[in-house]
Design an enzyme around this catalytic site. Structure first.
Site, PDB file in Angstrom:
ATOM      1  CB  ALA A  21      -0.921  -0.004   1.226  1.00 46.97           C
ATOM      2  CB  ILE A  25      -1.699  -0.075  -8.354  1.00 42.63           C
ATOM      3  CG1 ILE A  25      -1.485   0.296  -9.822  1.00 42.63           C
ATOM      4  CG2 ILE A  25      -3.109  -0.623  -8.146  1.00 42.63           C
ATOM      5  CD1 ILE A  25      -1.389  -0.886 -10.740  1.00 42.63           C
ATOM      6  CE1 TYR A 176       4.915  -9.305 -12.569  1.00 40.77           C
ATOM      7  CE2 TYR A 176       4.431  -9.211 -14.919  1.00 40.77           C
ATOM      8  CZ  TYR A 176       4.199  -8.768 -13.626  1.00 40.77           C
ATOM      9  OH  TYR A 176       3.253  -7.799 -13.393  1.00 40.77           O
TER      10      TYR A 176
END
Length: 324
Positions: A21, A25, A176
């Site tokens: 956080a 994003i 990934y």
């Protein structure tokens, strides 16, 4: 659907956990959730960076109700400690957002390849350990939600069960893509188990499109690749949308009343890289229930985290998947 942050419904009385956080994003999703009244628990690897991010948010939202709690997704011990600190608390939403992208091969504290370990296994463990908190929040009016942030790169991914940790062969982009496919497979399998148990909870997958965050730079910085870093900067400047707009699919999935469990949401504009959120189709591989169940079992074995949920019976894929 031209949905924006202005459409986030009132979140007063709701508690949301957002991993990662403190930047990108995750930071922007936290800002808008707090702006609309949610209590946001900011799960951050660095509490110093988390507190800096919280201060930044309070500059925009002075009454933001934020708690910064350490949670390193590269450490099962840290994940368990985080869950222990939240024992007894009801959680309305968990946003599995934190991640790493296309970095040189390394290992987590528990010996997992870092991209698979952080992006998938860390969130698998965290969700399982917080499941009781999340199920306690669901009621007749509003379900609890788990939102797992994937990537359009999941379409390139394959789950290599013979070399999950990239020990024999490692390509940073393949690793990934595998981890991001694992995110979608997990989200769908969790939804199937919720449905089998007839619980008032929903599991949703999202992708942000191409958003301008620092995520793209970590790989070239760790590799010392100046040209690739410069190319990423150019792409971020010319092609990418802002982190604020990249957070919209996450915000939509976490808050919109018409969201359906088992769905996949992302930007509906140019090549699904930008634009307002819409329901989309994920890759064909992401709907493979046998792969999802096998991945679930392997993930549980590796992390030692089990879910008190019934195994779903073979049946139709999530209705809202809208397969190609």
């Amino acid at each position: 659907m031209d949905w924006t942050a202005d459409d986030v419904p009132d979140q007063d009385g709701r508690t949301v956990v957002v991993t990662g956080a403190n930047s990108g994003i995750g930071l922007e999703a936290t800002r808008e959730l707090a702006r609309n009244g949610a209590t946001v628990i900011m799960a951050c690897r660095s509490t110093d960076r988390g507190e800096d991010a919280a201060s930044d948010i309070r500059g925009d939202v002075p009454d933001a109700d934020l708690r910064v709690v350490e949670c390193d997704l590269a450490s099962l011990e840290s994940i368990r400690s985080f869950a222990d600190r939240l024992e007894g608390e009801s959680l309305d939403v968990l946003v599995n957002n934190a991640g790493v992208m296309a970095i040189p091969r390394s290992e987590t504290d528990d010996g997992f390849e870092t991209q698979f370990g952080v992006n998938h296994l860390g969130h698998f463990a965290l969700t399982g350990l917080l499941l009781e908190n999340l199920l306690a929040a669901g009621d007749d009016e509003r379900e609890s939600r788990i939102v797992t942030v994937s990537s359009g790169m999941h379409e390139r991914g394959e789950i290599d069960f013979d070399d999950l940790q990239g020990e024999r062969s490692y390509d940073e982009w393949d690793a990934y893509a595998q981890s991001k496919l694992a995110n979608v497979l997990f989200a769908y399998e969790l939804e199937r188990r919720f449905r089998t148990a007839d619980l008032n909870a929903a599991s949703v997958a999202v992708h942000p499109g191409y958003a301008n965050t620092h995520l793209q730079f970590r790989g070239p910085e760790q590799n010392g690749q100046r040209f690739r870093k410069a190319a990423m900067w150019l792409m971020n400047t010319v092609v990418a949308q802002s982190a604020e707009k990249g957070a919209l699919p996450t915000l939509y999935a976490a808050t919109a009343p018409d969201v359906e469990g088992g769905a996949y949401y992302g930007p509906g504009g140019l090549l699904n890289m930008r634009g307002p959120p819409e329901r989309q189709a994920s890759s064909d591989r992401s709907y493979d229930e046998e792969t999802a169940r096998r991945l679930w079992n392997v993930s549980s074995d590796l992390t030692g985290v089990t879910y008190d949920l019934p195994r779903p019976k073979p049946g139709p894929e999530p209705e809202s998947g809208a397969r190609r």
